[in-house]
Scaffold this active site. Structure first.
Site, PDB file in Angstrom:
ATOM      1  N   ASP A 221       3.365  -5.242  -5.463  1.00  0.00           N
ATOM      2  CA  ASP A 221       2.820  -3.991  -4.583  1.00  0.00           C
ATOM      3  C   ASP A 221       3.158  -4.364  -3.155  1.00  0.00           C
ATOM      4  O   ASP A 221       2.617  -5.596  -2.697  1.00  0.00           O
ATOM      5  CB  ASP A 221       1.410  -3.538  -4.807  1.00  0.00           C
ATOM      6  CG  ASP A 221       1.268  -2.131  -4.370  1.00  0.00           C
ATOM      7  OD1 ASP A 221       1.139  -1.233  -5.150  1.00  0.00           O
ATOM      8  OD2 ASP A 221       0.943  -2.072  -3.461  1.00  0.00           O
ATOM      9  N   CYS A 322       2.469  11.005 -10.388  1.00  0.00           N
ATOM     10  CA  CYS A 322       1.209  12.165 -10.653  1.00  0.00           C
ATOM     11  C   CYS A 322       1.629  13.350  -9.556  1.00  0.00           C
ATOM     12  O   CYS A 322       0.934  13.741  -8.948  1.00  0.00           O
ATOM     13  CB  CYS A 322      -0.246  11.428 -10.190  1.00  0.00           C
ATOM     14  SG  CYS A 322      -0.190  10.896  -8.727  1.00  0.00           S
TER      15      CYS A 322
HETATM   16  N1  SAM Z   1       0.540   1.974 -11.071  1.00  0.00           N
HETATM   17  C1  SAM Z   1      -0.792   2.080 -10.359  1.00  0.00           C
HETATM   18  C2  SAM Z   1      -2.069   2.290 -11.379  1.00  0.00           C
HETATM   19  O1  SAM Z   1      -1.984   2.797 -12.240  1.00  0.00           O
HETATM   20  O2  SAM Z   1      -2.886   1.831 -10.822  1.00  0.00           O
HETATM   21  C3  SAM Z   1      -0.669   3.041  -9.278  1.00  0.00           C
HETATM   22  C4  SAM Z   1       0.536   3.026  -8.289  1.00  0.00           C
HETATM   23  S1  SAM Z   1       0.653   4.026  -6.914  1.00  0.00           S
HETATM   24  C5  SAM Z   1       0.876   5.542  -7.393  1.00  0.00           C
HETATM   25  C6  SAM Z   1       2.116   3.423  -6.132  1.00  0.00           C
HETATM   26  C7  SAM Z   1       1.812   2.254  -5.614  1.00  0.00           C
HETATM   27  O3  SAM Z   1       3.185   1.792  -5.038  1.00  0.00           O
HETATM   28  C8  SAM Z   1       0.895   1.915  -4.318  1.00  0.00           C
HETATM   29  O4  SAM Z   1      -0.002   1.115  -4.427  1.00  0.00           O
HETATM   30  C9  SAM Z   1       1.872   1.556  -3.137  1.00  0.00           C
HETATM   31  O5  SAM Z   1       1.336   0.513  -2.243  1.00  0.00           O
HETATM   32  C10 SAM Z   1       3.039   0.872  -3.974  1.00  0.00           C
HETATM   33  N2  SAM Z   1       4.189   0.920  -3.203  1.00  0.00           N
HETATM   34  C11 SAM Z   1       5.053   1.678  -2.493  1.00  0.00           C
HETATM   35  N3  SAM Z   1       6.238   1.309  -2.212  1.00  0.00           N
HETATM   36  C12 SAM Z   1       6.353  -0.037  -2.672  1.00  0.00           C
HETATM   37  C13 SAM Z   1       7.390  -0.785  -2.649  1.00  0.00           C
HETATM   38  N4  SAM Z   1       8.466  -0.441  -2.055  1.00  0.00           N
HETATM   39  N5  SAM Z   1       7.226  -2.074  -3.371  1.00  0.00           N
HETATM   40  C14 SAM Z   1       6.203  -2.308  -4.173  1.00  0.00           C
HETATM   41  N6  SAM Z   1       5.113  -1.605  -4.086  1.00  0.00           N
HETATM   42  C15 SAM Z   1       5.272  -0.154  -3.310  1.00  0.00           C
END
Ligand code: SAM
Length: 392
Positions: A221, A322
């Site tokens: 992340d 989601c």
């Molecule tokens: N899978 C997680 C869970 O079930 O708890 C929820 C994930 S949330 C929908 C999306 C996540 O993607 C966020 O925490 C955000 O910080 C991360 N994110 C966004 N762009 C990213 C990137 N380029 N590389 C890594 N993480 C990223």
């Protein structure tokens, strides 16, 4: 031809790329082109919400003669009050979503959790046989979910945040739809897995439980704060097979030796969150995200998905959001399939699940959708990619 029918056929033409909305409106021969163009534009503007409303209301099943675009036009863009009412009933349904509690099998057994609640005076109703059992759940009663073996179901609004089993990491408060990605990825113990956008880590902890803490999860992340709370969550849940890294997933190299055995990837990227129950309850009139925001999100989602599909040993990938918006779901999946040029195909995601992907491309029914009205869960989308077998 009437106004609604004319608008529906213009929208169908736009979808099948016969021309632009403006061009098709002028070519339609309809007398009042201004009125027709306004209706078409408004319908497109509310498209994502209308799709969700139509799907969740089972409108096309109930009114067999109604074509999707006609349903969409009729469903209310000519009268915005109807749309607001439809959204209102959505937030009503959102408030009826049961409290789902996943038993963390790294720390306890489902039977032990059931016994614990029975001793606390909860009445155990057995395993649910369908959604109706969940719909009628009330008072101090609970069930086991019909589909997911470790999922307990309590009446809506049951607050578990102070519960000692939750605080000790034996229980994870996780909506049923959000348990589907790890369930469908199903990495066996010993696998190497990437969780590409992992924080706050509910799905990572679910993956670790399915893998019995054996093998390796590389979780990324780019948000340091979210990663810090993920560390706490994983420690509380007893996850020991996960390597956390503060990294932009797009900079993780598929050719890095460390990932040569990665056969499974879970990609749950940032999205508009338009399906989230808390959002529907707290901001019921908020409306769909803007076109610009959707474009930016979908751009990232597609890049992340294509990047993930480039890992050389990858066999199976689950993409989830989601969000209820077609732009972040079916459109991203379709574009990634096109770009993967026959290397990957969609596998049917839980064929018995009642709500399917919007039929915007031939294999879209392999994807699944979830929403409060039809599945008693938060709004969700899942697609499962599988590597095509090489011809011998
Ligand atoms: N899978 C997680 C869970 O079930 O708890 C929820 C994930 S949330 C929908 C999306 C996540 O993607 C966020 O925490 C955000 O910080 C991360 N994110 C966004 N762009 C990213 C990137 N380029 N590389 C890594 N993480 C990223």
């Amino acid at each position: 031809m009437g106004l609604y029918a004319a608008a529906a056929s213009v929208l169908a033409g736009v979808d099948s790329r016969q021309g632009s909305a403006k061009g098709l409106v002028y070519a339609s021969g309809f007398q009042n082109v201004k009125q027709l163009y306004a209706l078409v534009c408004e319908t497109q503007r509310y498209s994502a919400v209308l799709d969700a409303v139509i799907a969740s209301a089972g409108l096309l099943r109930a009114e067999k003669k109604l074509r999707p675009h006609l349903a969409k036009v009729r469903r209310g863009v000519s009268r915005n009050e109807d749309l607001v009412a439809a959204e209102g009933s959505q937030s009503g349904a959102a408030s009826q979503v049961p409290r789902f509690v996943r038993v963390n099998t790294l720390k306890t057994h489902t039977e032990d959790a059931v016994d614990y609640f029975k001793r606390q005076g909860f009445s155990y109703q057995g395993r649910a046989s369908g959604l109706d059992d969940l719909r009628t759940l009330q008072g101090k009663c609970f069930l086991l979910d019909a589909l997911l073996p470790e999922l307990l179901v309590f009446p809506a609004h049951t607050d578990m945040h102070q519960h000692p089993l939750y605080q000790a990491g034996h229980l994870i408060l996780q909506d049923k739809a959000s348990c589907l990605p790890a369930t469908l990825l199903a990495p066996p113990p010993g696998s190497h897995v990437i969780d590409a956008c992992a924080a706050p880590g509910n799905k990572t902890s679910h993956l670790a439980a399915l893998m019995k803490n054996q093998g390796k999860i590389f979780a990324f992340d780019h948000d340091a704060k979210r990663l810090a709370s993920m560390g706490t969550l994983l420690a509380r849940a007893g996850v020991s097979c996960c390597e956390l890294a503060e990294k932009d997933f797009l900079t993780v190299s598929p050719s890095d030796e460390r990932y040569r055995k990665v056969q499974y990837i879970l990609l749950d990227p940032s999205c508009s969150g338009s399906g989230m129950v808390t959002r529907q309850l707290e901001q019921p009139g908020e409306g769909p995200p803007s076109k610009e925001r959707l474009q930016a999100l979908a751009g990232f989602q597609l890049r992340a998905l294509c990047h993930a599909l480039a890992f050389p040993a990858l066999q199976r990938l689950v993409y989830s959001t989601c969000s209820l918006c077609q732009e972040e779901n079916e459109d991203v999946v379709q574009a990634a399939l096109e770009q993967s040029a026959g290397t990957f195909r969609l596998a049917p995601a839980l064929p018995a699940w009642p709500q399917r992907g919007l039929s915007t491309f031939p294999e879209a029914h392999h994807c699944l959708r979830a929403c409060p009205e039809s599945t008693l869960t938060g709004g969700f989308f899942v697609a499962v990619f599988e590597r095509e077998e090489m011809p011998r």
